[in-house]
Design a protein around this motif. Structure first.
Motif, short mmCIF file in Angstrom:
data_model
loop_
_atom_site.label_atom_id
_atom_site.label_comp_id
_atom_site.label_asym_id
_atom_site.label_seq_id
_atom_site.Cartn_x
_atom_site.Cartn_y
_atom_site.Cartn_z
N ASP A 1 28.64 0.17 -44.20
CA ASP A 1 27.66 -0.29 -43.21
C ASP A 1 28.08 0.01 -41.77
OD1 ASP A 1 26.40 -1.24 -45.44
OD2 ASP A 1 26.24 -3.31 -44.78
N VAL A 2 28.89 1.03 -41.56
CA VAL A 2 29.25 1.46 -40.21
C VAL A 2 28.33 2.61 -39.82
CG1 VAL A 2 31.07 2.33 -38.71
CG2 VAL A 2 31.64 0.77 -40.58
N ALA A 3 27.68 2.48 -38.66
CA ALA A 3 26.68 3.47 -38.25
C ALA A 3 27.32 4.81 -37.89
CB ALA A 3 25.89 2.93 -37.06
N TYR A 4 26.71 5.89 -38.40
CA TYR A 4 27.15 7.24 -38.05
C TYR A 4 26.93 7.47 -36.55
CZ TYR A 4 26.55 8.10 -43.11
OH TYR A 4 26.61 8.04 -44.47
N ASP A 5 27.78 8.30 -35.95
CA ASP A 5 27.56 8.70 -34.56
C ASP A 5 27.16 10.17 -34.46
OD1 ASP A 5 29.88 10.17 -35.01
OD2 ASP A 5 31.13 9.03 -33.61
N ASN A 6 26.90 10.79 -35.62
CA ASN A 6 26.64 12.23 -35.63
C ASN A 6 25.39 12.62 -36.42
OD1 ASN A 6 27.71 11.56 -38.12
ND2 ASN A 6 28.99 13.39 -38.30
N ALA A 7 24.50 11.65 -36.65
CA ALA A 7 23.30 11.93 -37.44
C ALA A 7 22.10 12.14 -36.52
CB ALA A 7 23.02 10.79 -38.40
N GLU B 1 17.44 23.05 -44.60
CA GLU B 1 18.38 22.91 -43.49
C GLU B 1 18.55 21.46 -43.06
OE1 GLU B 1 17.79 25.46 -40.18
OE2 GLU B 1 17.51 27.28 -41.39
N THR B 2 17.46 20.69 -43.08
CA THR B 2 17.53 19.30 -42.61
C THR B 2 18.45 18.48 -43.49
OG1 THR B 2 15.29 19.42 -41.70
CG2 THR B 2 16.21 17.23 -42.07
N PHE B 3 18.28 18.61 -44.81
CA PHE B 3 19.14 17.85 -45.71
C PHE B 3 20.59 18.28 -45.57
CE2 PHE B 3 21.61 17.55 -49.59
CZ PHE B 3 21.56 16.18 -49.81
N VAL B 4 20.85 19.57 -45.57
CA VAL B 4 22.24 20.06 -45.50
C VAL B 4 22.90 19.59 -44.21
CG1 VAL B 4 23.70 22.11 -45.34
CG2 VAL B 4 21.86 22.02 -47.03
N ALA B 5 22.18 19.66 -43.09
CA ALA B 5 22.76 19.23 -41.81
C ALA B 5 23.10 17.74 -41.85
CB ALA B 5 21.78 19.52 -40.68
N HIS B 6 22.19 16.92 -42.38
CA HIS B 6 22.45 15.49 -42.41
C HIS B 6 23.56 15.15 -43.40
CE1 HIS B 6 21.65 11.19 -42.10
NE2 HIS B 6 21.76 11.13 -43.40
N PHE B 7 23.47 15.69 -44.59
CA PHE B 7 24.45 15.34 -45.62
C PHE B 7 25.85 15.77 -45.22
CE2 PHE B 7 26.65 16.45 -49.67
CZ PHE B 7 26.82 15.15 -50.12
N THR B 8 26.01 16.98 -44.70
CA THR B 8 27.35 17.43 -44.32
C THR B 8 27.87 16.65 -43.12
OG1 THR B 8 26.41 19.26 -43.02
CG2 THR B 8 27.09 19.73 -45.29
N ALA B 9 26.97 16.19 -42.24
CA ALA B 9 27.40 15.34 -41.13
C ALA B 9 27.97 14.02 -41.66
CB ALA B 9 26.24 15.07 -40.17
N THR B 10 27.34 13.48 -42.69
CA THR B 10 27.85 12.23 -43.27
C THR B 10 29.19 12.44 -43.95
OG1 THR B 10 26.78 12.43 -45.46
CG2 THR B 10 25.48 11.46 -43.68
N GLU C 1 32.82 10.79 -43.03
CA GLU C 1 33.69 10.18 -44.03
C GLU C 1 35.13 10.67 -43.85
OE1 GLU C 1 33.62 7.45 -47.38
OE2 GLU C 1 32.13 8.01 -45.88
N TRP C 2 35.29 11.96 -43.61
CA TRP C 2 36.61 12.54 -43.41
C TRP C 2 37.27 11.98 -42.13
CZ3 TRP C 2 39.99 15.11 -46.30
CH2 TRP C 2 41.08 15.71 -45.67
N ARG C 3 36.49 11.85 -41.09
CA ARG C 3 37.01 11.31 -39.82
C ARG C 3 37.48 9.87 -39.99
NH1 ARG C 3 32.07 11.81 -36.19
NH2 ARG C 3 33.23 10.24 -35.00
N GLN C 4 36.73 9.06 -40.75
CA GLN C 4 37.13 7.67 -40.95
C GLN C 4 38.45 7.60 -41.71
OE1 GLN C 4 35.13 5.67 -39.06
NE2 GLN C 4 34.36 7.75 -38.82
N PHE C 5 38.61 8.47 -42.70
CA PHE C 5 39.86 8.52 -43.46
C PHE C 5 41.02 9.00 -42.60
CE2 PHE C 5 42.60 11.59 -45.74
CZ PHE C 5 43.34 10.70 -46.50
N SER C 6 40.77 10.02 -41.78
CA SER C 6 41.86 10.69 -41.06
C SER C 6 42.53 9.80 -40.03
CB SER C 6 41.34 11.96 -40.39
OG SER C 6 40.87 12.87 -41.37
N LYS C 7 41.81 8.81 -39.51
CA LYS C 7 42.39 7.97 -38.47
C LYS C 7 43.15 6.75 -39.01
CE LYS C 7 38.20 5.21 -37.63
NZ LYS C 7 37.11 4.94 -36.67
#
Length: 455
Positions: A64-70, A422-431, A435-441
């Protein structure tokens, strides 16, 4: 599943049952059910017209943490309601919850949210399958660990020292299945009453591990069943003091958990399994060969739809009953694709890359879209059949080894955009990047143990 031909007939059926309230749910990008309970009076007013559902369900992660890249939804849009449409054909009654009526919904095609709705995506792919003259049957099977449920201890201990429901490995064990037989039998019996029928259920190797195969059906129904299966197992588990988890890799020292997808294409009249040809080698038809070729070709560019979390890739390691190479074979559990063409009725392909943490709508959509790509392009199956150890056969390439690599391959792929838009791929890969950014920090226990004192 109740047989209803119209909304009015459904409303009468619910009224006859003196239904006081109804449960509705949509599925977010991670495959998690998000829903609410409403009064029957409210349901009557929205059954045909639809209802507003906050589009934040596609704007936040599993925590439930809001994306900043969608782009579709976010702080910049104010998280408005999107019009959700109830699918009355999904009506079920929840036997462990006083037989309350339950419905799935997805989003109106006029809404921006519809472009990124997982159930809508599968419906689009399914329409392409039917337009090509085929009918897809699918089924997903799951492995999962069952832990002792004590949420207070879990949170207090920061999810360390997790206790499996039973001890020892005990794959295919009648003994271990009988040890918690009330839970084991409830899964089979209550899921059947909930119209999520199982072909079978058994213990798998590992402490507290079960595996269940859901009865095959039309591809959309198969995904509905799979999503409801995962949620239902958790709800039933809570009633037995059990915490089921569908993490792909619960423990580094134990096997991972799969969510294999079985699929086959049939003639439009449902009379012929088009994957079977008794005149061909291994009984594999030319169409099935092209379908396999399509999946092998597309797999490196759509892997996050099969392995969507950081944890997914800790399952995809050599010698752990999960594939790591771009391979196929006949009845070989070490390859990415396992062809099972023995019978005219049962001939099918098992995509073994898929993890138990997958979103069933996305996993099945990816299987069908990539296989259909091979059929439409009339791809030849030039990848030789693997004999023996699939992990050792790296001739045709290996799968990306982590979520970041897999996501970048999909994000930059024209093929993925062709398959899913394109819309789905852009959104899904952004999510997935999120996920990777949250793990990496995060500073992990491993880092503290390795570096805190010595460095």
């Amino acid at each position: 599943m109740p047989s209803v031909t119209s909304t009015s007939a459904l409303l009468k059926q619910l009224a006859d049952k003196k239904m006081q309230k109804v449960k509705l749910a949509v599925t977010d990008i991670d495959g998690v059910l998000r829903g609410k309970v409403i009064s029957f009076e409210k349901f009557k007013s929205i059954a045909e017209s639809g209802f507003g559902f906050c589009d934040v369900v596609f704007g936040w992660d599993a925590g439930d943490v809001a994306y900043d890249n969608a782009a579709i939804t976010g702080w910049h849009t104010g998280y408005p309601d999107a019009m959700a449409v109830i699918d009355i054909k999904t009506c079920r009654y929840i036997p462990w919850d006083n037989d309350i009526a339950f419905f799935l919904a997805d989003f109106d095609t006029k809404e921006a949210a519809s472009e990124i709705c997982p159930r809508n995506l599968l419906k689009k792919v399914n329409a392409q399958v039917k337009k090509a003259g085929y009918h897809a049957y699918c089924s997903q099977e799951f492995e999962w660990f069952n832990l002792v449920d004590n949420s207070d201890e879990l949170y207090a201990g920061k999810f360390r020292d997790l206790k499996p429901m039973t001890n020892g490995m005990f794959g295919y064990s009648v003994l271990r299945a009988s040890q918690r037989n009330a839970f084991f039998n409830d899964l089979f019996d209550l899921l059947k009453k909930f119209d999520v029928p199982l072909e079978g259920i058994h213990t798998e190797t590992g402490p507290g591990v079960y595996e269940a195969a859901i009865t095959y059906s039309d591809s959309l129904e198969a995904a509905d069943r799979a999503v409801l299966f995962k949620s239902s197992v958790k709800e039933i588990g809570y009633r037995h003091g059990v915490l089921p988890t569908f993490m792909a890799k619960f423990n580094e020292n134990l096997p991972g958990c799969s969510g294999h997808v079985h699929q086959s294409l049939w003639s439009a009249d449902l009379k012929q399994n088009l994957f079977y040809d008794k005149k061909k080698k291994h009984n594999i038809s030319a169409l099935m060969e092209s379908y396999i070729a399509g999946q092998l070709y597309c797999l490196p560019y759509i892997l996050p739809m099969f392995a969507p979390t950081v944890n997914s890739y800790k399952r995809l390691v050599e010698g752990a009953w999960a594939p790591t190479t771009l391979t196929w074979a006949v009845d070989n559990r070490t390859t990415a694709l396992r062809a099972l063409p023995a019978g005219e009725k049962s001939a099918r392909l098992e995509t073994r890359v898929v993890g138990s943490d997958s979103n069933p709508y996305l996993a099945i959509a990816a299987c069908l879209a990539s296989g259909l790509y091979g059929v439409k392009k009339k791809l030849k199956l030039e990848t030789p059949v693997t004999i023996g150890n699939g992990y050792a056969n790296k001739t045709n390439g290996v799968l990306p080894s982590n979520l970041w690599q897999a996501t970048q391959a999909m994000k930059n792929s024209d093929l993925a955009k062709e398959l899913f838009g394109e819309t789905f791929v852009a959104h899904f890969t952004a999510t997935r990047e999120w996920e990777w950014r949250q793990f990496s920090k995060v500073v992990t226990d491993w880092e503290l143990k390795r570096y805190l004192e010595i460095i």
